[in-house]
Design an enzyme around this catalytic site. Structure first.
Site, PDB file in Angstrom:
ATOM      1  N   TRP A  96       0.884  -1.161   0.000  1.00 50.29           N
ATOM      2  CA  TRP A  96       0.000   0.000   0.000  1.00 50.29           C
ATOM      3  C   TRP A  96       0.920   1.207   0.000  1.00 50.29           C
ATOM      4  O   TRP A  96       1.701   1.418   0.938  1.00 50.29           O
ATOM      5  CB  TRP A  96      -0.896  -0.005   1.237  1.00 50.29           C
ATOM      6  CG  TRP A  96      -1.894   1.117   1.260  1.00 50.29           C
ATOM      7  CD1 TRP A  96      -3.103   1.161   0.639  1.00 50.29           C
ATOM      8  CD2 TRP A  96      -1.758   2.359   1.952  1.00 50.29           C
ATOM      9  NE1 TRP A  96      -3.731   2.343   0.901  1.00 50.29           N
ATOM     10  CE2 TRP A  96      -2.937   3.107   1.698  1.00 50.29           C
ATOM     11  CE3 TRP A  96      -0.767   2.922   2.764  1.00 50.29           C
ATOM     12  CZ2 TRP A  96      -3.142   4.376   2.229  1.00 50.29           C
ATOM     13  CZ3 TRP A  96      -0.974   4.189   3.287  1.00 50.29           C
ATOM     14  CH2 TRP A  96      -2.144   4.898   3.013  1.00 50.29           C
ATOM     15  N   ASN A 150       7.456  -3.255   6.070  1.00 49.70           N
ATOM     16  CA  ASN A 150       6.217  -2.568   6.418  1.00 49.70           C
ATOM     17  C   ASN A 150       6.560  -1.427   7.361  1.00 49.70           C
ATOM     18  O   ASN A 150       7.450  -1.577   8.207  1.00 49.70           O
ATOM     19  CB  ASN A 150       5.233  -3.491   7.143  1.00 49.70           C
ATOM     20  CG  ASN A 150       4.638  -4.540   6.241  1.00 49.70           C
ATOM     21  OD1 ASN A 150       4.843  -4.533   5.035  1.00 49.70           O
ATOM     22  ND2 ASN A 150       3.901  -5.460   6.831  1.00 49.70           N
ATOM     23  N   GLY A 151       5.833  -0.330   7.263  1.00 54.60           N
ATOM     24  CA  GLY A 151       6.061   0.792   8.161  1.00 54.60           C
ATOM     25  C   GLY A 151       6.666   1.983   7.441  1.00 54.60           C
ATOM     26  O   GLY A 151       6.607   2.086   6.209  1.00 54.60           O
ATOM     27  N   GLU A 188     -20.749   7.368  10.376  1.00 53.91           N
ATOM     28  CA  GLU A 188     -20.274   6.060   9.931  1.00 53.91           C
ATOM     29  C   GLU A 188     -20.893   5.689   8.589  1.00 53.91           C
ATOM     30  O   GLU A 188     -20.225   5.125   7.711  1.00 53.91           O
ATOM     31  CB  GLU A 188     -20.594   5.007  10.995  1.00 53.91           C
ATOM     32  CG  GLU A 188     -20.223   3.578  10.637  1.00 53.91           C
ATOM     33  CD  GLU A 188     -18.737   3.358  10.412  1.00 53.91           C
ATOM     34  OE1 GLU A 188     -18.381   2.291   9.880  1.00 53.91           O
ATOM     35  OE2 GLU A 188     -17.922   4.241  10.762  1.00 53.91           O
ATOM     36  N   LYS A 192     -18.797   4.917   5.131  1.00 56.34           N
ATOM     37  CA  LYS A 192     -18.915   3.691   4.343  1.00 56.34           C
ATOM     38  C   LYS A 192     -19.185   4.003   2.876  1.00 56.34           C
ATOM     39  O   LYS A 192     -18.606   3.392   1.984  1.00 56.34           O
ATOM     40  CB  LYS A 192     -20.054   2.814   4.897  1.00 56.34           C
ATOM     41  CG  LYS A 192     -19.725   2.123   6.186  1.00 56.34           C
ATOM     42  CD  LYS A 192     -18.650   1.070   5.983  1.00 56.34           C
ATOM     43  CE  LYS A 192     -17.889   0.815   7.271  1.00 56.34           C
ATOM     44  NZ  LYS A 192     -16.951   1.850   7.660  1.00 56.34           N
ATOM     45  N   HIS A 249     -27.588  25.702   9.746  1.00 55.70           N
ATOM     46  CA  HIS A 249     -26.400  26.508  10.012  1.00 55.70           C
ATOM     47  C   HIS A 249     -25.361  26.384   8.901  1.00 55.70           C
ATOM     48  O   HIS A 249     -24.178  26.647   9.137  1.00 55.70           O
ATOM     49  CB  HIS A 249     -25.793  26.115  11.363  1.00 55.70           C
ATOM     50  CG  HIS A 249     -26.701  26.380  12.523  1.00 55.70           C
ATOM     51  ND1 HIS A 249     -27.085  27.647  12.898  1.00 55.70           N
ATOM     52  CD2 HIS A 249     -27.336  25.530  13.378  1.00 55.70           C
ATOM     53  CE1 HIS A 249     -27.899  27.576  13.936  1.00 55.70           C
ATOM     54  NE2 HIS A 249     -28.073  26.295  14.241  1.00 55.70           N
ATOM     55  N   LYS A 303      -6.323  -2.065   4.857  1.00 56.49           N
ATOM     56  CA  LYS A 303      -6.715  -2.426   6.214  1.00 56.49           C
ATOM     57  C   LYS A 303      -5.533  -2.240   7.164  1.00 56.49           C
ATOM     58  O   LYS A 303      -4.376  -2.315   6.742  1.00 56.49           O
ATOM     59  CB  LYS A 303      -7.157  -3.889   6.215  1.00 56.49           C
ATOM     60  CG  LYS A 303      -7.985  -4.295   7.417  1.00 56.49           C
ATOM     61  CD  LYS A 303      -9.412  -3.853   7.255  1.00 56.49           C
ATOM     62  CE  LYS A 303     -10.315  -4.469   8.296  1.00 56.49           C
ATOM     63  NZ  LYS A 303     -11.675  -3.932   8.200  1.00 56.49           N
TER      64      LYS A 303
END
Length: 619
Positions: A72, A100-101, A492, A496, A515, A614
């Site tokens: 990713w 990773n990281g 939420e 999604k 407002h 993820k």
């Protein structure tokens, strides 16, 4: 957020590497690659796109030692040059590694290495580690010694697995702030490494989880082929990380009869919530010790709750704030974990710090917890879905949701199980502070026992929500409205829809319409409203009249008896009876189903939305 698999065995490890990457693809799917140790050379294969592309390129490849990675993108665009593994060659030595990281000091290391003659082929932070390790290995007796030499120079978070052409029987890896585990093979001639247990479930269930600062070397005897595992901690002392038997099964990470993991995970919510609540479903009363042996003593002294979380977990914390203040009568603050440690905050004595994360490896949430501890907050509670995670180990108290593996990037069952756990926590806090009498406790426990059945009932109405999807397909924007405890649920729902359909969506408390947001409403802006039959219903109806007066098209998710009727420009789906304080857990399911079916209708990859992955293990 990327995925690592490594393997050493007596047989060809390519199928293991590819199979593991497929299980980890939810953690990153911009590009992928693998490297095999072949005698005195290393063969590297990389592909832009999904693991299936790499699988085609690696057909016919064979080796008994290899590393693999699915990416990713964080540093550098999605290109083959930026794909892992990264390679450093010269002086008769090749170093190849996956990571990773984020290496935070990569820029200064890059400048230093360039001055020494190293040429960079990528834009990534990872390539500096390959060149550093190459430089160190030229001066060292083996790969393990070289890794020891460079480790103090790496600033940031990492899980790294490395091969060296001069060390044909060795695989060296390390972790700091990013997960890494050892998979113990069925026989002494095989051993594995991975960033997630799901990558190894087809090979072994015996796993050892490495701690921050651990350095591990897998060393194969060239005569017997048996593999020795050496682990040392940050101080260089040899340590043992005892294996545990994972409860994960192949079925847990397979689709079964479902078209997508998101569809499967939405459908699994009644069972996941039931499993999470299993310890109280047959109990006559609630014990605070569900959260740890010290929970009763800690909960009785709590004067404030501080919730730290990100994304979907943040929305769960925002719902919990209403519960905590209404039932336990304790002030509650909810903070965005990625922002919390970058401002001056006031430390309130006897604060319970609650951290929420599906994976337990969310970098921002972990960092926020460490910051809270550094400020003097002694009492922390982790709500998490992964028992061996860093967050669980770092918190003083803990509660494991039992959602099972969540593969779809858009969180669904993790959210509802987090809410169930937070409601239990609220009851435990209230009981510990004598703010919950026996009758109230029984009423709440009874409502929790009914929750799985109520969730299942909503799932049986899936077609009604899928029928709404065509009305969203051509839209560019959507607005989600809720009031009170349902305002976070509207947030939420908007998240999604954004995540998987790529429709721009915003959420507001319905009273905020006048407002400012009302200026956006027209016939092209679908407005989704959550309409429980509670004390704010009439006020919500007034807000929705403001939408209708501006030509907005309404999609109302209502409880029975709310008084909404479908008509021109207003579409109504009724759920069951109002579920009281647990209503948010029920009302989020329709929003998940709506997002899923809209994304399907728009032709998107529901499980792997663009630009996302993820388990966000980078800041």
């Amino acid at each position: 957020m990327c995925g690592i698999v490594a393997a050493m065995a007596a047989q060809n490890v390519v199928p293991t590497l590819i199979g593991g990457l497929k299980q980890l693809e939810y953690r990153g799917y911009d590009s992928s690659g693998l490297a095999l140790h072949l005698g005195e050379k290393i063969q590297r294969i990389r592909a832009v796109g999904r693991v299936s592309e790499l699988e085609q390129l690696s057909l016919g490849g064979a080796g008994t030692l290899g590393v693999a990675h699915t990416r990713w993108a964080t540093h550098g665009s999605v290109t083959q040059d930026n794909a892992h593994p990264h390679l450093s060659e010269g002086g008769g030595l090749a170093i190849c590694l996956v990571h990773n990281g984020i290496i935070e000091n990569h820029q200064e290391l890059r400048i230093e290495l360039q001055a020494k003659g190293y040429e960079f082929q990528s834009q990534t932070d990872t390539e500096v580690v390959a060149h550093l390790l190459h430089e160190a290995r030229l001066k060292s007796i083996d790969l393990l010694e070289a890794f020891r030499a460079i480790r103090p120079r790496l600033k940031g978070a990492y899980a790294i697995a490395a091969l060296s052409s001069q060390d044909p029987q060795s695989l060296v890896a390390a972790r700091w702030g990013a997960p890494l585990l050892i998979g113990h093979g069925q026989v002494s001639t095989e051993c594995f490494l991975a960033s997630d247990a799901s990558a190894l479930i087809a090979q072994t269930k015996r796993l050892s989880y490495l701690e921050d600062g651990d350095l591990v070397c897998l060393q194969r005897d060239p005569h017997t082929q048996s593999i020795a595992i050496h682990i040392e901690d940050q101080s260089g002392q040899a340590v043992a990380r005892e294996p545990i038997e994972s409860a994960l099964t192949v079925d847990d990470v397979s689709l079964g009869p479902y078209a997508h993991f998101m569809q499967k995970e939405i459908a699994e919510q009644p069972g996941a919530v039931a499993a999470t609540l299993e310890m109280v479903t047959s109990a006559q009363s609630l014990s605070p010790n569900l959260f740890g042996s010290d929970a009763q003593a800690i909960f009785s002294e709590v004067r404030q709750v501080l919730v730290l979380a990100c994304g979907t977990s943040l929305h769960a914390g925002m719902v919990a704030r209403y519960w905590i203040e209404a039932i336990a009568k304790i002030p509650c603050t909810v903070e965005v974990a990625s922002e919390y440690r970058y401002r001056q905050s006031v430390v309130v004595p006897q604060t319970l710090v609650v951290v929420i994360s599906q994976s337990g490896e969310t970098a921002d949430t972990l960092a926020a917890l460490h910051h809270a501890k550094a400020l003097g907050h002694e009492n922390s509670l982790a709500i998490c879905n992964v028992p061996e995670s860093s967050l669980i180990r770092a918190a003083r108290l803990r509660f494991l949701t039992r959602a099972g593996p969540e593969i779809g990037v858009a969180s669904t069952k993790a959210f509802t199980t987090q809410l169930a756990a937070l409601f239990l926590m609220t009851l435990a806090l209230a009981k510990s502070q004598s703010r919950l009498n026996a009758d109230e406790e029984q009423q709440h426990l009874s409502a929790l026992r009914h929750l799985p059945a109520a969730l299942a009932s909503i799932l049986r109405s899936e077609k009604a929500f899928s029928d709404w999807a065509p009305r969203f397909v051509q839209k560019a924007h959507a607005l989600f409205l809720g009031r009170g405890i349902h305002a976070p649920i509207a947030m939420e729902g908007a998240l999604k829809l954004k995540e998987i359909s790529y429709i721009h969506a915003e959420a507001y408390p319905a009273g905020e319409l006048k407002h400012g947001p009302l200026a956006l409403v027209d016939s092209e802006m679908p407005v989704v409203a959550i309409a429980p039959n509670d004390q704010l219903l009439e006020k919500l109806k007034s807000n929705l009249e403001e939408v209708r007066a501006r030509g907005g098209e309404l999609f109302v998710i209502a409880d029975q008896g709310s008084g909404f009727q479908s008509s021109e420009g207003i579409h109504v789906i009724e759920l069951g009876d109002h579920a009281g304080l647990l209503s948010p857990i029920l009302h989020v399911l329709p929003l998940q189903l709506l997002a899923y079916h809209v994304a399907l209708a728009r032709g998107h990859d529901v499980d792997k939305p663009r630009n996302l992955a993820k388990s966000v293990t980078v800041e």
